[in-house]
Scaffold this motif. Structure first.
Motif, short mmCIF file in Angstrom:
data_model
loop_
_atom_site.label_atom_id
_atom_site.label_comp_id
_atom_site.label_asym_id
_atom_site.label_seq_id
_atom_site.Cartn_x
_atom_site.Cartn_y
_atom_site.Cartn_z
N HIS A 178 0.82 -1.20 0.00
CA HIS A 178 0.00 0.00 0.00
C HIS A 178 0.86 1.26 0.00
N PHE A 179 1.92 1.24 0.78
CA PHE A 179 2.77 2.42 0.87
C PHE A 179 3.93 2.38 -0.11
N GLY A 180 4.00 1.33 -0.91
CA GLY A 180 5.10 1.23 -1.87
C GLY A 180 6.46 1.24 -1.21
N ASP A 181 6.56 0.54 -0.10
CA ASP A 181 7.76 0.63 0.73
C ASP A 181 8.10 -0.78 1.19
N VAL A 182 9.33 -1.21 1.02
CA VAL A 182 9.62 -2.61 1.30
C VAL A 182 9.93 -2.89 2.76
N HIS A 183 9.90 -1.87 3.62
CA HIS A 183 10.24 -2.12 5.01
C HIS A 183 9.34 -3.19 5.64
N GLY A 184 8.07 -3.13 5.25
CA GLY A 184 7.14 -4.11 5.80
C GLY A 184 7.55 -5.52 5.43
N GLN A 185 8.02 -5.69 4.22
CA GLN A 185 8.44 -7.03 3.80
C GLN A 185 9.66 -7.49 4.58
N VAL A 186 10.54 -6.52 4.82
CA VAL A 186 11.72 -6.88 5.62
C VAL A 186 11.29 -7.37 6.99
N PHE A 187 10.30 -6.68 7.55
CA PHE A 187 9.77 -7.11 8.84
C PHE A 187 9.22 -8.51 8.75
N ALA A 188 8.52 -8.77 7.65
CA ALA A 188 7.94 -10.10 7.48
C ALA A 188 9.05 -11.15 7.44
N ILE A 189 10.17 -10.80 6.80
CA ILE A 189 11.29 -11.75 6.75
C ILE A 189 11.79 -12.05 8.17
N PHE A 190 11.87 -11.00 8.97
CA PHE A 190 12.32 -11.23 10.35
C PHE A 190 11.31 -12.10 11.09
N VAL A 191 10.04 -11.85 10.82
CA VAL A 191 9.01 -12.66 11.49
C VAL A 191 9.22 -14.12 11.13
N ILE A 192 9.49 -14.37 9.83
CA ILE A 192 9.69 -15.76 9.42
C ILE A 192 10.89 -16.36 10.14
N ALA A 193 11.97 -15.56 10.21
CA ALA A 193 13.19 -16.07 10.86
C ALA A 193 12.92 -16.40 12.31
N VAL A 194 12.24 -15.46 12.99
CA VAL A 194 11.98 -15.70 14.41
C VAL A 194 11.04 -16.89 14.58
N VAL A 210 14.30 -5.43 -1.50
CA VAL A 210 14.32 -6.01 -0.14
C VAL A 210 15.76 -6.19 0.31
N ALA A 211 16.60 -6.72 -0.59
CA ALA A 211 17.98 -6.95 -0.21
C ALA A 211 18.68 -5.66 0.14
N ASP A 212 18.40 -4.60 -0.68
CA ASP A 212 19.02 -3.31 -0.39
C ASP A 212 18.71 -2.86 1.02
N VAL A 213 17.43 -2.90 1.36
CA VAL A 213 17.03 -2.41 2.68
C VAL A 213 17.57 -3.33 3.77
N LEU A 214 17.43 -4.64 3.51
CA LEU A 214 17.81 -5.61 4.54
C LEU A 214 19.28 -5.52 4.88
N PHE A 215 20.11 -5.33 3.86
CA PHE A 215 21.56 -5.37 4.12
C PHE A 215 22.16 -4.00 4.35
N SER A 216 21.32 -2.95 4.36
CA SER A 216 21.89 -1.66 4.73
C SER A 216 21.29 -1.20 6.06
N GLU A 217 20.00 -0.89 6.04
CA GLU A 217 19.37 -0.38 7.25
C GLU A 217 19.26 -1.45 8.33
N TYR A 218 18.98 -2.71 7.91
CA TYR A 218 18.68 -3.74 8.90
C TYR A 218 19.83 -4.71 9.08
N MET A 219 21.04 -4.18 8.85
CA MET A 219 22.20 -5.09 8.94
C MET A 219 22.32 -5.71 10.33
N LEU A 220 22.27 -4.84 11.35
CA LEU A 220 22.46 -5.34 12.71
C LEU A 220 21.35 -6.30 13.12
N PRO A 221 20.07 -5.93 12.92
CA PRO A 221 19.02 -6.90 13.26
C PRO A 221 19.19 -8.19 12.49
N PHE A 222 19.65 -8.08 11.24
CA PHE A 222 19.84 -9.29 10.44
C PHE A 222 20.86 -10.20 11.10
#
Lengths: 102, 734, 169
Positions: free
Chosen positions: A54-70, C135-147
């Motif tokens: 909706h926001f055209g922003d991938v941060h949410g997906q990154v969060f989802a990846i973390f959710v999957i990992a956890v 996703v990779a860009d964001v994950l490996f720059s902003e979220y490096m530490l959490p990763f």
């Protein structure tokens, strides 16, 4: 048909969350309780992805990846505990174990 | 290649060798299963697989270096040890020579390499109110003084390493020996190359450690272990003085870097009376007495002869024990500010010299004679330092390193030939059996006796002349020095005559296989003999005007370091210019005469009229006993410090403990118990009562809550969901 | 139109799979239904342009987590459990409570429907890079530490699971 909006996803997400919660609260089999937890986490993921789109922003997906990992970590440990529990108590029923008492 | 900037590498080579040996040596030099090979009895033919030595020596002599011919183990990989460790010292030597050559080409002749700051502390106020920060660098300083020391250490060290290949060849723990030796060279080079007192102290402690390890090399012998401990403990006493002196210095000048310290002291005027500077100088000197075996802390050095002979040569003759002299010379600016302390240094030096020489007169163990000789010669060095002739002290240090290392190595060769025998009464007539050893020791003995043309003469004569003529010197110091020189000549030649000349008194089973040592041992001996003969020619007396300035290189080389000392000397020289040089000629002649007299007397007593010594011994009555028992110093120390202070003090302290401390404790205990009883009632009834009441109340009130704790996971999850519902409901209905 | 249809199909898979998961007597059946539900969620991810998550969902969840659960189902003997009562004693009150929560959420959503219709941000101008790259860009720059922390967490989880599941503790 109406075009699909965010609200659709949210309703679905809430529904899935409630289904998962019911599973956690009512089932006796710990394995199925764990599966219900996966359902809850999936509900969260759907919500995250929907808003990410909706926001055209991938941060949410990154969060989802973390959710999957956890979730993966959580399942691993939980199943380890489950095996240890089964070996010691010969049961996988949640209401037959009250080690947390007192 | 810029050797000057890589002087920090010089100590690292031997460190590398030591680390490799300590980590991998066991693999390079496999040890036999049993530390002592099966003893097949004394007097077997040497080509039988070997005779064990450990058991024989343990009973026969208290200071025997092991010389068993044990079966060789892993000879091939031993070659690697023999190559690596001396090779590392050789690398240091090459780098040192390069650096010194480049240093000579620079104009100011001081080169500091500071790698990084090692210690930093918080700033604090000095006595004069200015702020200073406690700190020390990991820095290295090459100036003429450390150049001389480094050259001596690496050169003599290398030769002794080579010698050890032959000498220790049959020993177990070959790699361990070389590891310790390399470690020692590392610490010694750290000591002499350090650019501040604190790093010097690191080296100082490190060589002490290596000394301990090497004295106790034959650790299965109790006497060796005890000697190591003694050396360590006695050195600690001195080190305490050093530390306090160093900190005192820091509190006054705010730095421990040599260059800055000397600059700071350079601006001060000499101290009259006994003030903080004198205390500082005296404390540092206490450190020096420990390390350099001066009265009162010299007793460890003779015992240190328990170690293998190359160790005695390297550590306890040529290098480590001269560290104290080096340190005093390094602090020469400080000592020049405190003439009283300098006087004490000279007096202690003179006293040590004559005391040790008198003990050496009657010792029968070949290494002990040399040990006391070393103590005596160190006394000479301090004598020179005490009268302000620092360059002469270093000069004697340098010549002494040659001839004393040679004497020790030669004695090691003799012991090697004699299969471990060390008593000179059971030697004699060895001249033709071990000719190279004999001739090299012959040169060294002439050198130490002070025969003109050989190294010892130049330095010793200069010391005596400085003691006579220097403004800080005195006739008394000179007289003591001269008498000591006579004794030196006598006891050295007594040793020579008893060992090499006359009738053979060798036990027959030993005599069967007296043999000259291998080339790895004789070549270093020869080189050192050449050094003993020629090393003095860079410091000929001023009097010998027929030799040019080039023959006085040594003094000129050290001039920048002892700049203000040179001013003293110049003043003295100025005054002396008015004197007739005849006094100097006279004194020189006298010292030569005395040396010859000593030799001749030794020849008469121990070669011509061999009955005389016994007669003298009987005639001298108790004196002989006193001397051969080393003036009973060890016994006195035992009585005073071990029995007196430790045990007697212990008795007093135990009585104090029993009566007063224990009484006090018991009284206090009784009081406490009384108070505790009262307080116990209060506690039980009032404090505890109220707490129990409270607890009971909580227990009753908590009963419904306990029912919630079912222990079932799902009921907890349920409570969470209820919580969510309630929270949401609250926000919706608000 | 296709999108809408796909949404309803996937939504049905997700929700129906979930319901079936929590109602099956046999744990293996439950797991299979869980796969259906997860596939539905994966399809939804695809619909919302999260291709990477789609892949991760299938590989990690279905290929990893569900498989792990199935392994454990094989390890522990569930035959008796399958014959036992399936729901615990608190099921009716739990159901009621969940219903209350659901009603509350529904109320919230209904009341805030206007607010919920968030103004859609104009689709980001296509930059030429795909979803995975972003996703990779964001994950490996902003979220490096959490990763990194997440990787550590997984490591700890593995070690912990091994320690607990090991025969002799």
């Amino acid at each position: 048909m109406h075009p699909v909006t965010n609200v659709h996803y949210m309703v679905l997400s809430v529904a899935l969350l409630l289904v998962g919660t019911i599973g956690v609260l009512t089932r006796r089999n710990i394995v199925i309780i764990l599966m219900s937890i996966e359902l809850i986490l999936n509900a969260v993921n759907i919500n995250l992805v929907a808003f990410s789109h909706h926001f055209g922003d991938v941060h949410g997906q990154v969060f989802a990846i973390f959710v999957i990992a956890v979730a993966a970590a959580e399942t691993t440990v939980a199943l380890g505990i489950l095996i240890a529990l089964f070996r010691n108590k010969e049961t996988v029923l949640a209401d037959e174990v009250d080690l947390l008492k007192w | 290649m810029n050797f000057l900037d890589s002087i920090w590498l010089i100590p690292l080579f031997p460190l590398f060798g030591a680390v490799v040996m300590l980590l991998m040596g066991r693999r390079l030099d496999p040890q036999p299963a049993s530390p002592v090979a099966v003893a097949s009895g004394v007097g077997d033919a040497p080509d039988a697989h070997g005779h064990g030595h450990g058991e024989r020596h343990a009973s026969a002599h208290d200071a025997a270096p092991g010389h068993g011919h044990e079966a060789h183990h892993g000879a091939g990989s031993r070659a690697l040890v023999s190559l690596l460790c001396p090779g590392m010292v050789l690398l240091s030597l090459i780098f040192t020579i390069g650096a010194v050559a480049q240093l000579a080409a620079t104009s100011e002749r001081v080169h500091q390499v500071i790698k990084y700051t090692w210690i930093t502390g918080l700033p604090f106020q000095l006595q004069d109110g200015s702020l200073a920060r406690f700190g020390a660098d990991l820095g290295f300083l090459l100036d003429p003084l450390s150049a001389v020391m480094t050259l001596v250490v690496t050169f003599v060290g290398f030769l002794i390493h080579v010698y050890s290949i032959g000498y220790m060849g049959h020993e177990t723990g070959y790699y361990r020996f070389f590891a310790y030796m390399n470690l020692f060279v590392f610490f010694m080079l750290t000591l002499v190359l350090a650019n501040n007192y604190l790093l010097l102290f690191v080296g100082w402690e490190g060589v002490g450690l290596c000394s301990y390890l090497l004295i106790g090399f034959y650790f299965h012998k109790k006497s060796a272990g005890d000697a190591g401990k003694k050396a360590f403990v006695v050195n600690r006493i001195g080190d305490a003085g050093f530390i306090v002196g160093m900190l005192l210095m820091f509190s006054v000048v705010g730095t421990v870097r040599f260059v800055d310290v000397n600059q700071a002291f350079g601006g001060m005027s000499p101290e009259t009376g006994f003030g903080v500077l004198s205390a500082m100088a005296l404390l540092l000197f206490i450190g020096a007495t420990g390390k350099s075996a001066q009265v009162p802390l010299y007793t460890w050095l003779p015992d240190a002869m328990e170690g293998p002979t190359p160790v005695s040569a390297l550590i306890h003759a040529a290098t480590m024990v001269t560290a104290g002299v080096y340190m005093v010379a390094r602090s020469n600016v400080l000592y020049q500010l405190t003439p009283e302390t300098s006087g004490i240094v000279a007096a202690i030096g003179a006293f040590t010299a004559i005391l040790a020489a008198s003990i050496a007169l009657v010792q029968n163990d070949i290494k002990r004679v040399l040990a006391y000789s070393t103590v005596s010669q160190l006394g000479f060095m301090f004598m020179a330092a005490g009268v302000g002739a620092y360059w002469v002290a270093i000069f004697h240090l340098y010549t002494h390193a040659f001839f004393k290392a040679l004497l020790f190595l030669g004695s090691g060769s003799v012991i090697h030939a004699m299969s471990g025998e060390q008593d000179i009464r059971r030697m004699g007539g060895l001249k033709d059996k071990i000719p190279i050893t004999h001739w090299t020791m012959f040169v060294a003995s002439l050198a130490i006796a002070g025969i003109p043309g050989l190294a010892g003469f130049f330095s010793k004569d200069e010391i005596l002349w400085q003691a006579w003529s220097s403004p800080l010197g005195s006739k008394a110091v000179w007289a003591v020095g001269t008498v000591t020189a006579f004794m030196t000549a006598f006891y050295m030649w007594r040793l020579m005559y008893l060992t090499f000349y006359g009738r053979s008194r060798v036990a027959p089973e030993v005599a069967a296989h007296v043999h000259e040592s291998p080339a790895t041992m004789t070549v270093p001996l020869t080189i050192l003999a050449a050094g003993s003969a020629l090393a003095g020619w860079i410091g000929v007396p001023k009097l010998w005007t027929m030799f040019g300035d080039g023959f006085r290189t040594f003094e000129h080389w050290l001039e920048p370091v002892f700049a203000s000392g040179a001013a003293h000397a110049a003043a003295a020289a100025h005054g002396e210019a008015h004197h007739d040089t005849s006094i100097e000629w006279l004194l020189m002649g006298l010292s030569v005469l005395i040396a010859l007299l000593g030799i001749v007397l030794a020849r008469y007593l121990y070669s011509v009229n061999t009955a005389a010594p016994d007669a003298i011994q009987r005639a001298s009555g108790p004196l002989y006993g006193v001397l051969s028992n080393k003036w009973y110093v060890d016994e006195i120390y035992d009585f005073l410090f071990i029995n007196g202070l430790s045990k007697g003090g212990g008795r007093v302290l135990s009585r104090f403990d029993n009566r007063i401390v224990d009484g006090g404790v018991n009284g206090a205990g009784w009081m406490t118990r009384l108070a505790a009883t009262v307080s116990g009632f209060w506690d039980t009834w009032v404090v505890d009562g109220s707490i129990r009441l409270l607890a009971f109340g909580v227990k009753v009130a908590s009963y419904p809550m306990r029912l919630l704790q079912s222990g079932y996971v799902q009921s907890y999850a349920f409570v969470i969901v209820v919580g969510v519902a309630v929270a949401l409901g609250y926000y919706l209905t608000r | 139109m296709v999108d809408t249809l796909s949404f309803y199909i996937f939504a049905l898979m997700a929700l129906g799979g979930g319901v079936m998961t929590i109602t099956r007597r046999n744990a293996v059946h439950s797991a299979l239904w869980l796969i259906v539900s997860l596939l539905g969620a994966a399809g939804l991810f695809l619909l919302r342009g999260a291709e990477f998550l789609f892949a991760a969902q299938i590989v990690l969840y279905i290929g990893g987590v569900v498989l792990l659960i199935l392994y454990v189902v094989m390890l522990v003997n569930l035959d008796e459990t399958a014959r036992a009562r399936q729901f615990n004693k608190q099921w009716w009150i739990a159901l009621a409570c969940v219903a209350v929560v659901g009603a509350e959420i529904a109320f919230v959503m209904k009341r805030g429907l206007g607010a919920l219709a968030l103004p859609g941000v104009a689709a980001v101008a296509p930059t030429g890079e795909g979803n995975t790259e972003r996703v990779a860009d964001v994950l490996f720059s902003e979220y490096m530490l959490p990763f990194e922390i997440a990787s550590l967490l997984l490591l700890v989880a593995v070690v912990g699971a091994v320690v607990m599941a090991k025969k002799r503790v």
